[in-house]
Design a protein around this motif. Sequence first.
Motif, PDB file in Angstrom:
ATOM      1  N   LEU A  29       9.857 -11.298 -19.530  1.00  0.00           N
ATOM      2  CA  LEU A  29       9.141 -11.101 -20.791  1.00  0.00           C
ATOM      3  C   LEU A  29      10.116 -10.672 -21.873  1.00  0.00           C
ATOM      4  O   LEU A  29      10.908  -9.743 -21.681  1.00  0.00           O
ATOM      5  N   LEU A  30      10.052 -11.357 -23.017  1.00  0.00           N
ATOM      6  CA  LEU A  30      10.826 -10.986 -24.198  1.00  0.00           C
ATOM      7  C   LEU A  30       9.866 -10.930 -25.375  1.00  0.00           C
ATOM      8  O   LEU A  30       9.365 -11.955 -25.836  1.00  0.00           O
ATOM      9  N   ASN A  31       9.584  -9.718 -25.857  1.00  0.00           N
ATOM     10  CA  ASN A  31       8.639  -9.520 -26.954  1.00  0.00           C
ATOM     11  C   ASN A  31       9.344  -8.796 -28.092  1.00  0.00           C
ATOM     12  O   ASN A  31       9.692  -7.625 -27.976  1.00  0.00           O
ATOM     13  N   LEU A  32       9.550  -9.516 -29.188  1.00  0.00           N
ATOM     14  CA  LEU A  32      10.241  -8.963 -30.353  1.00  0.00           C
ATOM     15  C   LEU A  32       9.353  -9.012 -31.602  1.00  0.00           C
ATOM     16  O   LEU A  32       9.856  -8.921 -32.708  1.00  0.00           O
ATOM     17  N   ARG A  33       8.068  -9.159 -31.451  1.00  0.00           N
ATOM     18  CA  ARG A  33       7.167  -9.241 -32.615  1.00  0.00           C
ATOM     19  C   ARG A  33       6.592  -7.884 -32.948  1.00  0.00           C
ATOM     20  O   ARG A  33       6.467  -7.061 -32.038  1.00  0.00           O
ATOM     21  N   PRO A  34       6.055  -7.628 -34.138  1.00  0.00           N
ATOM     22  CA  PRO A  34       6.616  -8.164 -35.376  1.00  0.00           C
ATOM     23  C   PRO A  34       7.715  -7.217 -35.835  1.00  0.00           C
ATOM     24  O   PRO A  34       7.577  -5.991 -35.763  1.00  0.00           O
ATOM     25  N   ASN A  35       8.812  -7.760 -36.269  1.00  0.00           N
ATOM     26  CA  ASN A  35       9.932  -6.954 -36.738  1.00  0.00           C
ATOM     27  C   ASN A  35      10.524  -7.615 -37.984  1.00  0.00           C
ATOM     28  O   ASN A  35       9.862  -8.448 -38.614  1.00  0.00           O
ATOM     29  N   ASN A  36      11.740  -7.257 -38.302  1.00  0.00           N
ATOM     30  CA  ASN A  36      12.416  -7.815 -39.476  1.00  0.00           C
ATOM     31  C   ASN A  36      13.696  -8.529 -39.056  1.00  0.00           C
ATOM     32  O   ASN A  36      14.702  -8.486 -39.762  1.00  0.00           O
ATOM     33  N   LEU A  37      13.636  -9.176 -37.900  1.00  0.00           N
ATOM     34  CA  LEU A  37      14.812  -9.867 -37.393  1.00  0.00           C
ATOM     35  C   LEU A  37      15.131 -11.095 -38.235  1.00  0.00           C
ATOM     36  O   LEU A  37      14.235 -11.752 -38.772  1.00  0.00           O
ATOM     37  N   SER A  38      16.402 -11.391 -38.322  1.00  0.00           N
ATOM     38  CA  SER A  38      16.860 -12.551 -39.093  1.00  0.00           C
ATOM     39  C   SER A  38      17.833 -13.342 -38.223  1.00  0.00           C
ATOM     40  O   SER A  38      17.953 -13.109 -37.025  1.00  0.00           O
ATOM     41  N   GLY A  39      18.518 -14.294 -38.836  1.00  0.00           N
ATOM     42  CA  GLY A  39      19.449 -15.111 -38.061  1.00  0.00           C
ATOM     43  C   GLY A  39      18.728 -16.207 -37.317  1.00  0.00           C
ATOM     44  O   GLY A  39      17.720 -16.739 -37.792  1.00  0.00           O
ATOM     45  N   VAL A  40      19.212 -16.530 -36.122  1.00  0.00           N
ATOM     46  CA  VAL A  40      18.667 -17.671 -35.386  1.00  0.00           C
ATOM     47  C   VAL A  40      18.280 -17.288 -33.971  1.00  0.00           C
ATOM     48  O   VAL A  40      18.810 -16.333 -33.392  1.00  0.00           O
ATOM     49  N   LEU A  41      17.336 -18.029 -33.448  1.00  0.00           N
ATOM     50  CA  LEU A  41      16.978 -17.967 -32.036  1.00  0.00           C
ATOM     51  C   LEU A  41      17.623 -19.178 -31.377  1.00  0.00           C
ATOM     52  O   LEU A  41      17.241 -20.319 -31.653  1.00  0.00           O
ATOM     53  N   ASN A  42      18.602 -18.946 -30.522  1.00  0.00           N
ATOM     54  CA  ASN A  42      19.369 -20.033 -29.919  1.00  0.00           C
ATOM     55  C   ASN A  42      18.640 -20.550 -28.683  1.00  0.00           C
ATOM     56  O   ASN A  42      18.691 -19.953 -27.605  1.00  0.00           O
TER      57      ASN A  42
END
Length: 714
Positions: A155-168
């Motif tokens: 499980l990878l849960n990164l919502r909701p935040n202010n992340l930028s850049g790219v998801l590779n």
Amino acid sequence: MIAGGIPSSIGEAKALRYLDLSFCNFNGEIAESIGNLTQPPNLQIHPNPFMGTEVPNCVFNLTTEASSNSFSNACSHRLSNLVHVDLIHNSFTGAIHSWLYSLPNLNYLGLSDNQFSSNFMRDFRSNSLEYLDLSSTNLEGEISKSIYRQVNLTLLNLRPNNLSGVLNLDILSRITSLLRLDVANNTQLSIFSTNASSSNLEWIKIELLLAMPNLERVYLDFNLFNKLPVPMLLPSTMEYFSVSNNEVNGNVHPSICQATNLTYLDLSHNSLSGALPSCLSSITNLDILLLKSNNFSGVIPIPPRIQYYIASENQFIGEIPLSICHAINLRILNVSNNRMSGTIPPCLANITSLSVLDLKSNNFSGTLPTFFPTNCQLNSLDLNENQIEGELPKSLLYCKELQVLDLGKNNITGHFPYRLKAASSLQVLILRSNRFYGHINNSFNKDSFSNLQIIDLSRNHLSGPLPSNFFENMRTIKEVENQEPYSFFGDNYYYKDSIVISLKGLEQKLERILLIFKTIDLSSNDFDGEIPKEVGMLRSLVGLNLSHNKLTGGIPTSLSNLNNLEWLDLSSNQLFGSIPPQLVALTFLSLLNLSQNQLSGPIPQGKQFETFENSSYFENLGLCGNHPLPKCDAHQDDHKSQHLHEEDSLEKGMWMKAVLIGYGCGMVYGVFIGYLVFKCGKPMWIVAIVEGKTAQKIQTSRRRCCRPRKRNDH
């Protein structure tokens, strides 16, 4: 339920192997004596209100689970044995401490729903993470490269935040154990794949996700995936796929139907186009399909087990397929704002699970379904702006849970639907622009329509006096409640009621209905008689429009009780008398229209009345006030002068009439007397006056005088 503090004697339980203090009501500090428990491999401290306390260092000397409390600070020590940290739903503040990133054996980390300040994601020392939930932690910056090293991640849960850049996706696809990926609501996060050329990003292949054979749930909502097409292929294990609120374009390929376990598909708020694959009708597990705000065309497919079908604001055409009759679990059907046509399938009324039927702004024709079941569960029926005709079916009274009924802008006829008084939950009734006719009978019982808060009967052919009992029954509008200013009507996650109303003279769409929004619009009918004083009881009313009727009498002073009123339109009636000065107390009133009546007297001064344009009073010849209306003093003087002039003219006119009459009579009498003198030689009328002779004697004398003389008399 156990309550109070944890006793210090807990540390004497030397042989304790397992301690679970979850779902209790402990408060205060965690006893330091817990540190004496050196044996237990698992210490679980789940939801408890340890308000304002620290996590003692001794706790982290153990192999620990610590979750869902209200700790306000975190321990900053390195805890090499710690493998499981669950601190979700607490009140942590400040930055996420670096020691959490440096735990070498960590495989479970849950920090969601705290009050951390802005953080930059650091690199994790551990490569054995299986569960990582950093949602709602105010993370900023780019996704740490150490995430891609977690080969056992499920499980990878990164919502909701202010992340930028790219998801590779290239690297992420190597984590074959991943079950759930959630990076939604990171509005500056984009996607990257080396398999796509920079000049042709729209051909990025999402089959990279197919390389993760166990993937079940993917949430990519509210990101910067503006060139990402809808996946051509999804793993057969996929259950939830959501890519809403991006700028995804292109068509949906039929190969999406290979995800036979799909239960949730959200493609809403994108730029997708073309017809949907008909094979969607064969995905037997699909029960939630969200397609709102795209450019889809063609005929809508109907999955057999569908429960929530939101396909509004597209370009769908054709009829509702009759296969909808087999969707016996259907709860919400929203295909509003399309180009669909045909009749409404009668079977929709028989689906007892159906709570929302929204077909507004299409080209549906025919009549409403005739037979609604006795156990009807409809909450919202919205057919606004179609071509529905005929009368409302009597069976609609069985829908006692009905809260919103919007049938505006159709060709529906008949009398006012009294039978709907059985729908005690009815809050919104819109019958605008139809062919309803006749009087609204005043014989309402005390509970009839008592929960109404938005009523729009405008642009019909209703007549007769306004029913006073109808207003008196509106308990919800009479009560002034202490509601949150931004509380909305309805609490369904997948559907929000929206309506079009006449707001301050302009038609406006309300995407959400505020609970404090309470209006009555009875304009453009043939109502007559006086405005009932009971209207003044509706103290939480925001807007009232009674314009373009045949109302007479004065403006009730009771309207001054409507302290929440923001607009009042009584224009184009036959109201007379003065404007009640008590209306100055309506301090929220921002629009007033009293034009085209027969009002007179001075316009009230002060407060909101200083802000109204003179157009509010046009074509009331007796009113006076500010420019360009005549000033009241001058107006009154002019009125007095005009009155005196009229009296003088009247007197002169009467005198002239008398003169003319006398002149005319004098002429007649003059000719008559001259004739007598000429013929008789003697003014007999003078003799008559002097001698007091009567008219009969004058006439006798006239005959005697004027009779022909005999020849021998000459």
